[in-house]
Design an enzyme around this catalytic site. Structure first.
Site, mmCIF file in Angstrom:
data_model
loop_
_atom_site.group_PDB
_atom_site.id
_atom_site.type_symbol
_atom_site.label_atom_id
_atom_site.label_comp_id
_atom_site.label_asym_id
_atom_site.label_seq_id
_atom_site.Cartn_x
_atom_site.Cartn_y
_atom_site.Cartn_z
ATOM 1 N N HIS A 30 0.070 1.395 15.619
ATOM 2 C CA HIS A 30 1.246 1.766 14.826
ATOM 3 C C HIS A 30 2.539 1.417 15.552
ATOM 4 O O HIS A 30 3.606 1.813 15.119
ATOM 5 C CB HIS A 30 1.239 3.266 14.520
ATOM 6 C CG HIS A 30 0.170 3.684 13.573
ATOM 7 N ND1 HIS A 30 -1.164 3.631 13.885
ATOM 8 C CD2 HIS A 30 0.227 4.155 12.296
ATOM 9 C CE1 HIS A 30 -1.876 4.067 12.860
ATOM 10 N NE2 HIS A 30 -1.059 4.385 11.877
ATOM 11 N N GLN B 22 1.873 -1.957 5.902
ATOM 12 C CA GLN B 22 2.226 -0.566 6.193
ATOM 13 C C GLN B 22 2.652 -0.345 7.653
ATOM 14 O O GLN B 22 3.585 0.406 7.913
ATOM 15 C CB GLN B 22 1.056 0.339 5.836
ATOM 16 C CG GLN B 22 1.463 1.774 5.682
ATOM 17 C CD GLN B 22 0.429 2.553 4.904
ATOM 18 O OE1 GLN B 22 -0.618 2.892 5.415
ATOM 19 N NE2 GLN B 22 0.730 2.827 3.647
ATOM 20 N N PHE B 23 1.966 -0.995 8.579
ATOM 21 C CA PHE B 23 2.346 -0.947 9.989
ATOM 22 C C PHE B 23 2.095 -2.314 10.601
ATOM 23 O O PHE B 23 1.248 -3.081 10.117
ATOM 24 C CB PHE B 23 1.522 0.107 10.759
ATOM 25 C CG PHE B 23 1.992 1.524 10.533
ATOM 26 C CD1 PHE B 23 2.970 2.080 11.328
ATOM 27 C CD2 PHE B 23 1.442 2.286 9.514
ATOM 28 C CE1 PHE B 23 3.403 3.382 11.116
ATOM 29 C CE2 PHE B 23 1.871 3.580 9.294
ATOM 30 C CZ PHE B 23 2.850 4.142 10.098
ATOM 31 N N ASP B 24 2.801 -2.551 11.723
ATOM 32 C CA ASP B 24 2.689 -3.822 12.443
ATOM 33 C C ASP B 24 1.253 -4.315 12.628
ATOM 34 O O ASP B 24 0.891 -5.413 12.231
ATOM 35 C CB ASP B 24 3.388 -3.690 13.808
ATOM 36 C CG ASP B 24 3.297 -2.267 14.364
ATOM 37 O OD1 ASP B 24 2.171 -1.810 14.610
ATOM 38 O OD2 ASP B 24 4.362 -1.617 14.517
ATOM 39 N N PHE C 224 -1.398 -3.399 11.225
ATOM 40 C CA PHE C 224 -2.186 -3.501 9.986
ATOM 41 C C PHE C 224 -1.876 -4.798 9.235
ATOM 42 O O PHE C 224 -2.471 -5.076 8.199
ATOM 43 C CB PHE C 224 -1.933 -2.302 9.069
ATOM 44 C CG PHE C 224 -2.350 -0.984 9.679
ATOM 45 C CD1 PHE C 224 -3.223 -0.949 10.753
ATOM 46 C CD2 PHE C 224 -1.875 0.217 9.176
ATOM 47 C CE1 PHE C 224 -3.613 0.253 11.325
ATOM 48 C CE2 PHE C 224 -2.259 1.427 9.738
ATOM 49 C CZ PHE C 224 -3.127 1.437 10.821
ATOM 50 N N TYR D 3 -2.332 -7.671 10.637
ATOM 51 C CA TYR D 3 -3.156 -8.760 11.184
ATOM 52 C C TYR D 3 -4.205 -9.297 10.209
ATOM 53 O O TYR D 3 -4.493 -10.495 10.233
ATOM 54 C CB TYR D 3 -3.786 -8.359 12.524
ATOM 55 C CG TYR D 3 -2.754 -7.983 13.577
ATOM 56 C CD1 TYR D 3 -1.505 -8.589 13.615
ATOM 57 C CD2 TYR D 3 -3.019 -6.998 14.536
ATOM 58 C CE1 TYR D 3 -0.551 -8.231 14.569
ATOM 59 C CE2 TYR D 3 -2.067 -6.641 15.488
ATOM 60 C CZ TYR D 3 -0.847 -7.252 15.492
ATOM 61 O OH TYR D 3 0.097 -6.911 16.423
ATOM 62 N N PRO D 4 -4.798 -8.470 9.343
ATOM 63 C CA PRO D 4 -5.727 -9.077 8.373
ATOM 64 C C PRO D 4 -5.052 -10.109 7.468
ATOM 65 O O PRO D 4 -5.725 -10.953 6.894
ATOM 66 C CB PRO D 4 -6.214 -7.871 7.546
ATOM 67 C CG PRO D 4 -6.020 -6.696 8.429
ATOM 68 C CD PRO D 4 -4.788 -7.010 9.240
ATOM 69 N N LEU E 117 -6.249 -1.671 -1.094
ATOM 70 C CA LEU E 117 -5.946 -1.593 0.335
ATOM 71 C C LEU E 117 -6.481 -2.845 1.050
ATOM 72 O O LEU E 117 -7.577 -2.828 1.602
ATOM 73 C CB LEU E 117 -6.614 -0.335 0.887
ATOM 74 C CG LEU E 117 -5.895 0.395 2.014
ATOM 75 C CD1 LEU E 117 -6.502 1.776 2.195
ATOM 76 C CD2 LEU E 117 -5.952 -0.382 3.296
ATOM 77 N N GLU F 94 0.840 -1.199 0.000
ATOM 78 C CA GLU F 94 0.000 0.000 0.000
ATOM 79 C C GLU F 94 0.877 1.252 0.000
ATOM 80 O O GLU F 94 1.743 1.389 0.858
ATOM 81 C CB GLU F 94 -0.907 -0.026 1.238
ATOM 82 C CG GLU F 94 -1.888 -1.194 1.208
ATOM 83 C CD GLU F 94 -2.380 -1.605 2.598
ATOM 84 O OE1 GLU F 94 -2.032 -0.931 3.590
ATOM 85 O OE2 GLU F 94 -3.107 -2.614 2.682
ATOM 86 N N GLU G 243 -4.712 -6.262 3.104
ATOM 87 C CA GLU G 243 -3.472 -6.950 3.479
ATOM 88 C C GLU G 243 -3.534 -8.451 3.207
ATOM 89 O O GLU G 243 -2.536 -9.064 2.826
ATOM 90 C CB GLU G 243 -3.144 -6.690 4.951
ATOM 91 C CG GLU G 243 -2.793 -5.234 5.259
ATOM 92 C CD GLU G 243 -4.006 -4.324 5.341
ATOM 93 O OE1 GLU G 243 -5.138 -4.846 5.411
ATOM 94 O OE2 GLU G 243 -3.837 -3.090 5.324
#
Lengths: 371, 395
Positions: free
Chosen positions: A163, A116-118, A120, A122-123, A92, A63, A94
């Site tokens: 984040h 993009q971040f830790d 994010f 999880y999906p 968008l 992303e 994951e």
């Protein structure tokens, strides 16, 4: 649109020429002022570019990594240089990113994907844990999964919730995944190159507080060093911890964002006359029992440091392993300095949560020195 | 594949707009499925008049040629035989579990046969008949259910994704295979399968959207067999049909009678050719019925009435196709016997393979976790090896 990917032999030819030029340049520079400061982010960016140059199968997606170059600019300039087929933005989603990477790997590519971040990531967890990690085993070794999942992780930047997670335990607990986390600019380059070359999936955890840290590093020399090691079939960082600072009285075992904190603690301890060795784990999976235990057997005392909540954590695993293997060399129980078992705090409170120099030194002080 | 219907129609197509121009219809009319299911051969085995086949302008499907139909019929007979043989082997304790596609064999066969040599198929755990029809050895196909490993074949050798039990995750793997092929300039088509319940999963959405955004040659083939274990379709979705979901992705959807092998071959055949020419992904929903329980561990009488099952019995894909081909003069006694013999060969191979106890090497547990074994796994392997050798000594 007819995307064309060069064959790897063409690409290899380019690399050899580039390497020769790079070596020349490196030699010239060494004679001059020595290497200039390079950011952690630039080292990662260079490693990605070099891997793309060397292997036409390396593709990057995620992303905002295309035109923007990633929210942390780690892929800056790569779309312009390699084309939108090699470095591109996805919708968008994951799980979609991870799932598509698995299919591309099944069909001969080496995807490097960015979460993009830790939190994010999880999906994508089902795709990572149930398929990416298990595909080789499920197919009895028939299918390689050369996928790198890049995840900016951990705190120390005053980020909002979701984040700043240290999510390494989830991945380290999943057989089939390798888990790597660099703490220096040089290792950022070396470890990314090794991760991309791995035929197994690598969860590559990038401590985001280090992205803009700088070290005087000669990237051309690192490239030459990597290529020589790769040609010899060696992987100097995968499965290998590093001694970040030598010492004799106790060992601090840390990784990723905690290494710099451990080094600061060791520097402070030295002023008080205590010599602490700092081990940078680098490769959480596979774990370097040998190097970690060699240090602890030498010093006889150990503290494991990590930002993640301590319960059922990587720090717990390291503590158990050291205790199992070094029992007779230990003068005190192995202790941990970790995040508390709470959700990552809001920005104004994170200082109370993160392992800091004082908490580390207090813990070192309690290693039964008087007994 | 010259036998694929619709090839000439789609030959000039290059993208969505040109496909619509070619068919002389609006984008909306192209994306929307037909008002009813496409049905070419009715439940009694009679060819329906063209105007009654459920088609709209741009959704007409030419009849597949005799050779294609006969080949498909043979696989249909083999598929039914394999399903029933496998269920028997479960009852005899030779397999741990078998999710049968009894009643859905027309879908299974069409999914495999509409694809070319280099095309990939991504099956679910219920699609073993399709896996075999795509060329995977029957016993290798059954390894997952026999229980001596999680899978028994090399996906790349057969271009068949490995079956596993999470829902819709494999659709994204199909999208990735198609994406890699497209980047290399290959004309590979991917057919990715899921069921009606699986369309509720998030990965269904992500897979369809990714395929559409990247304009990838993927056929999403939904076998709507009316139940997700016990939960009926009415509790999964209130969309007009599952095929309508395509429209939201800018993708063409179509719905077809999933017990009509002729219609399936026609619709999937055209979908594959359209996808191959670059017009993007398609969604095909086949209406069918899971005639048996979810697996041998399930009790379907707890959630559905016998009358419903009986009503679907009358729509059986095999009986219908047998009648149709007989009336067409393609199925004399000799052909019927030859096909029955081939089906029996498959059943025999399954019996022979599965009645044999598989050779199990416990130490193999450590062999495929990583390309290179980690020191920790080497240690654990040695531990188990030591246990095994001590067991051996004790005997």
């Amino acid at each position: 649109m007819s995307p064309h990917i060069t064959t790897s032999s063409e690409a290899n030819g380019n690399v050899s020429a580039a390497t020769a030029r790079a070596t020349e340049r490196a030699a010239e520079r060494a004679e001059a002022a020595g290497p200039r400061p390079v950011t952690f982010a630039k080292a990662l960016n260079t490693a990605l570019a070099d891997a793309m140059e060397a292997d036409a199968g390396v593709v990057l997606f995620g992303e905002d990594i295309g035109t923007l170059g990633g929210v942390f600019r780690i892929t800056d300039g790569l779309t312009a240089r390699f084309g939108v087929e090699r470095c591109f933005d996805t919708p968008l989603a994951e799980s979609g990113i991870a799932g598509m990477a698995i299919g591309m790997a099944m069909n001969g590519m080496r995807p490097v994907i960015e979460m993009q971040f830790d939190a994010f990531a999880y999906p994508a967890f089902e795709q990572i844990a149930s398929h990416l990690a298990k595909m080789r085993n499920r197919t009895r070794g028939a299918v390689d999964m050369p996928v790198v999942v890049r995840i900016p992780y951990a705190g120390g930047i005053g980020g909002v919730e979701h984040h700043c997670d240290s999510s390494e335990a989830y991945y380290a607990h999943t057989p089939g995944l390798k888990v790597m986390t660099p703490s220096t600019v040089s290792d950022a380059y070396r470890m990314m190159r090794e991760a991309i070359a791995s035929n197994d999936p690598v969860v590559f955890l990038e401590p985001k507080k280090l992205y803009f840290s700088k070290d005087p590093v000669d990237l051309d020399a690192l490239r030459t060093e990597y290529e020589a090691a790769a040609a010899a079939g060696e992987h100097p960082t995968e499965g290998h911890a590093a001694v970040a600072r030598a010492g004799t009285d106790a060992t601090l075992i840390a990784y990723g964002p905690s290494v710099s904190t451990a080094l600061a603690a060791a520097a402070a301890a030295a002023e008080e006359g205590r010599s602490l060795e700092v081990i940078d784990v680098r490769s959480i999976v596979p774990f370097d029992d040998e190097a970690v235990c060699a240090s602890v057997r030498k010093t006889g005392r150990a503290v494991v440091i990590s930002e993640a909540p301590g319960f059922a954590s990587v720090a717990s695993e390291i503590t158990a392993r050291v205790q199992e293997r070094c029992f007779h060399s230990l003068a005190a129980p192995v202790l941990r300095v970790t995040g508390f078992d709470i959700p990552f705090p809001a920005p104004k409170l994170e200082g109370f949560f993160l392992p800091g120099v004082d908490r580390i030194l207090d813990t070192v002080d309690s290693l039964q020195w008087e007994d | 594949m010259s036998a694929v219907p619709g090839e000439s129609q789609a030959a000039e197509a290059a993208d969505l707009d040109s496909v619509c121009r070619h068919f002389g219809i609006s984008v909306e009319d192209y994306l929307l499925p037909s008002r009813g299911q496409i049905q070419i051969v009715d439940e009694g085995g009679s060819l329906r008049p063209a105007e009654d086949q459920g088609t709209e302008p741009g959704h007409e499907y030419p009849l597949p040629d005799d050779e294609t139909l006969l080949k498909a019929y043979e696989q249909l007979v083999i598929g039914r035989r394999a399903n029933d043989q496998n269920s028997a082997l479960v009852r005899q304790g030779r397999m741990a579990v078998y999710p049968s596609s009894h009643g859905q064999e027309a879908c299974q066969v069409a999914a495999a046969l509409c694809l070319g040599q280099n095309d990939w198929m991504f099956p679910t755990y219920r699609d073993s008949v399709a896996v075999m029809a795509k060329g995977v050895d029957p016993v290798e196909t059954m390894v997952l259910f026999r229980g001596d490993w999680h899978g028994g074949y090399d996906p790349r050798q057969y271009k068949v994704g490995i079956q596993s039990t999470p829902l819709t995750t494999q659709l994204l793997h199909g999208v990735g295979v198609a994406h890699a092929a497209k980047l290399r300039g290959e004309d590979t088509v991917v057919l990715a399968m899921c069921g009606d319940g699986a369309t509720s999963e998030g990965d269904f959405h992500e897979a369809l959207n990714f395929a559409a955004v990247f304009n990838l040659p993927v056929i999403f083939f939904v076998q709507n067999n009316q139940y997700a274990i016990s939960v009926p379709l009415s509790q999964q979705s209130v969309a007009p049909s599952l095929a309508h979901k395509a429209v939201g992705y800018g993708m063409a959807g179509e719905r077809v009678d999933g017990n009509d092998l002729v219609a399936l071959m026609a619709v999937l055949g055209r979908a594959v050719e359209l996808a191959r020419t670059g017009s993007g992904p398609l969604l095909v929903e086949a209406h069918t019925y899971r005639m048996q329980a979810h697996t041998n561990a399930d009790d379907a009488t707890r959630y559905r009435e016998d009358e419903e099952v009986t009503a679907w019995q009358a729509k059986d894909p095999l009986n219908r196709m047998t009648t149709y081909l007989k009336n067409k003069g393609l199925l004399d006694d000799a052909v019927t016997e030859r096909i029955a013999a081939h089906a029996e060969d498959t059943a025999q191979a399954l019996r022979d393979g599965l009645n044999q106890d598989p050779e199990i090497d416990p130490l193999e547990l450590f062999d495929h976790v990583y390309a290179t074994q980690t020191p920790q796994l080497a240690e654990q392997r040695a531990l188990l090896a030591d246990e095994l050798s001590r067991e051996g000594d004790a005997k």
